[in-house]
Design a protein around this motif. Structure first.
Motif, mmCIF file in Angstrom:
data_model
loop_
_atom_site.group_PDB
_atom_site.id
_atom_site.type_symbol
_atom_site.label_atom_id
_atom_site.label_comp_id
_atom_site.label_asym_id
_atom_site.label_seq_id
_atom_site.Cartn_x
_atom_site.Cartn_y
_atom_site.Cartn_z
ATOM 1 N N THR A 23 -2.723 7.812 -0.422
ATOM 2 C CA THR A 23 -2.312 8.834 0.546
ATOM 3 C C THR A 23 -1.160 8.342 1.416
ATOM 4 O OG1 THR A 23 -4.095 8.124 2.041
ATOM 5 C CG2 THR A 23 -4.536 10.016 0.607
ATOM 6 N N GLU A 24 -1.127 7.047 1.721
ATOM 7 C CA GLU A 24 0.022 6.505 2.451
ATOM 8 C C GLU A 24 1.309 6.748 1.675
ATOM 9 O OE1 GLU A 24 0.753 5.006 5.268
ATOM 10 O OE2 GLU A 24 -1.241 4.875 6.173
ATOM 11 N N ARG A 27 2.152 10.707 1.553
ATOM 12 C CA ARG A 27 2.668 11.308 2.789
ATOM 13 C C ARG A 27 4.175 11.103 2.939
ATOM 14 N NH1 ARG A 27 -2.228 9.094 5.189
ATOM 15 N NH2 ARG A 27 -3.709 10.778 5.622
ATOM 16 N N ARG A 28 4.703 10.121 2.270
ATOM 17 C CA ARG A 28 6.139 9.840 2.380
ATOM 18 C C ARG A 28 6.947 10.556 1.298
ATOM 19 N NH1 ARG A 28 4.213 3.860 2.798
ATOM 20 N NH2 ARG A 28 6.280 3.102 2.265
ATOM 21 N N ALA A 30 7.482 13.841 1.338
ATOM 22 C CA ALA A 30 8.129 15.026 1.912
ATOM 23 C C ALA A 30 9.646 14.881 1.859
ATOM 24 C CB ALA A 30 7.666 15.215 3.356
ATOM 25 N N THR A 35 5.952 16.678 -4.972
ATOM 26 C CA THR A 35 4.789 17.056 -4.173
ATOM 27 C C THR A 35 3.536 16.419 -4.759
ATOM 28 O OG1 THR A 35 3.592 18.930 -3.186
ATOM 29 C CG2 THR A 35 4.303 19.178 -5.471
ATOM 30 N N SER A 51 -6.575 15.286 5.468
ATOM 31 C CA SER A 51 -5.212 14.781 5.250
ATOM 32 C C SER A 51 -4.195 15.900 5.088
ATOM 33 C CB SER A 51 -5.168 13.887 4.001
ATOM 34 O OG SER A 51 -5.221 14.673 2.810
ATOM 35 N N LEU A 53 -3.369 17.128 2.262
ATOM 36 C CA LEU A 53 -2.769 16.991 0.934
ATOM 37 C C LEU A 53 -3.585 17.781 -0.089
ATOM 38 C CD1 LEU A 53 -2.124 13.129 1.081
ATOM 39 C CD2 LEU A 53 -0.401 14.941 1.338
#
Length: 415
Positions: A23-24, A27-28, A30, A35, A51, A53
């Motif tokens: 997930t780290e 998230r980057r 974007a 996606t 999250s 996501l």
């Protein structure tokens, strides 16, 4: 422009570190043209919902349905990339989810993995609970197109091949803010102005009931942790996050068991913390706090005991206190450990040698009661010990700044 999907497959249902790493990274994504979509165990549903996501959920024991779901994702989303959160776990997940490497053929795109420990390092062998893992020879990265190596715990200074990408694990490495420190401490009932120590643990670390000798080792380690905290408490308050491992019969003054903590609350709690103690060098929480400027100490064990004989893995063994001697004498089996309670002492040795992250945290021996205290107490206040860790942190962050970011990696892998 149509967003291209990257599918992350997470199969570890008892541990959350692999999910945190994935997930780290996600998230980057974007603004990259990609996606994320996650395929997860039901145990991770709440964290994924929080999250924001996108995710779909596998069904334990329903291999046919999970394979259909995999093919449906391939048809509907047409992923540009597929990333295994944990290739080692995926190769053994057929018993839980009925999936195997052959099922990845449903995807017409590169399939790779997070490689959290630079698998295949020279001289590394997988030691679990004190023995060489029998299944090590069954683990392979053959057939996978790329490796994503988060740093830490990988070494950002290592040379990588054309399909191996070291990158910064964490986007947020700024100092933990302290503007609300007094408010957070007041919420916790900490009003005396004393330093605050946070001790963290994870639920998966208690999944060892099938191994009686390991249970005895774990109990001995917890007795040593309890003794260490007893000696810290006159100097600091202690917050315990995760399963309560110590002080079951009584909670001494200054000890605050918080249980499992949601990520948002954890981010708030760390504003109150002066020092972090972990018994797991691979912990994402350890990496997160250390790289955000909270002095961190990791407990390890270099002491073996078999057939009544003690042997240290280090050249200058410490002198055991009377308490530690009593604990060691009371059990039959000890094994070296860096990732409690599994071990991985030898497996991680070469990953840590020459790795600048090794200097970002202090390493202390679980059964060296006096030595551990001598390291920990000076870190409770500003001084040369803290300054040395801060310098090591800056050196490490400088190495991370030279690594490619998520955007660059995604476009290169999918080209």
């Amino acid at each position: 422009m149509r967003q291209r999907t990257v599918l992350f497959i997470v199969t570890s249902f008892w541990a959350f570190g692999e999910l945190a790493i994935a997930t780290e990274f996600a998230r980057r994504m974007a603004g990259t043209g990609f996606t994320p979509l996650f395929l997860i165990p039901p145990t991770h549903r709440r964290l994924m919902a929080d999250s924001g996501l996108a995710y779909q959920v596998m069904i334990p024991g329903a291999g046919k349905i999970n394979r259909i779901q995999l093919r449906d994702i391939a048809h509907v989303h047409k992923p540009a990339l597929v990333v295994l959160a944990d290739f080692m776990n995926f190769d053994f997940c057929d018993r839980h989810y009925g999936l195997g490497r052959a099922d990845l053929a449903a995807f017409d795109c590169p399939v790779g993995t997070f490689d959290d420990f630079s698998w295949g390092r020279d001289g590394a062998w997988l030691d679990t609970y004190g023995f060489k893992a029998k299944y090590e020879g069954d683990i392979t990265l053959d057939g996978l197109s790329f490796r994503l190596r988060p740093c830490p715990l990988n070494n950002p200074l290592d040379e990588t091949g054309p399909d191996v990408f070291a990158y910064p694990l964490l986007e947020e490495t700024a100092d933990v803010p302290t503007a609300q420190r007094d408010d957070v401490r007041a919420e916790l009932g900490l009003t005396g102005g004393r330093p605050v120590v946070m001790v963290t643990g994870a639920t998966w670390q208690r999944m060892h009931a099938a191994y009686p000798r390991v249970t005895a080792y774990v109990d001995a380690s917890h007795r040593m942790l309890e003794r260490l905290l007893e000696r810290i408490l006159p100097h600091a308050d202690v917050l315990a996050v995760g399963p309560q491992l110590v002080f079951h019969d009584r909670a001494p003054a200054g000890f605050h068991p918080l249980g499992q903590v949601e990520p948002e609350r954890f981010r708030r709690l760390i504003q109150a913390v002066n020092l972090h103690i972990s018994n797991n060098i691979v912990s994402v929480s350890l990496h997160r706090l250390a790289l955000r400027g909270i002095p961190s100490v990791v407990l390890m064990n270099s002491l073996n005991k078999r057939r009544g004989r003690l042997r240290w893995e280090i050249p200058t063994p410490p002198e055991l206190t009377e308490h530690a001697r009593g604990v060691v004498d009371g059990i039959e089996y000890l094994y070296p450990c860096r990732m409690f309670p599994v071990g991985w002492y030898h497996f991680l040795r070469s990953l840590l040698d020459g790795n600048p992250f090794s200097a970002v945290v202090e390493h202390v021996e679980t059964f060296d009661e006096d030595g551990s205290l001598a390291v920990i107490l000076p870190l409770l206040e500003p001084g040369p010990q803290r300054a040395r860790l801060a310098e090591a942190r800056e050196t490490y962050l400088e190495a991370l700044r030279k690594l490619p970011e998520v955007d660059t990696i995604l476009h290169q892998v999918s080209a």
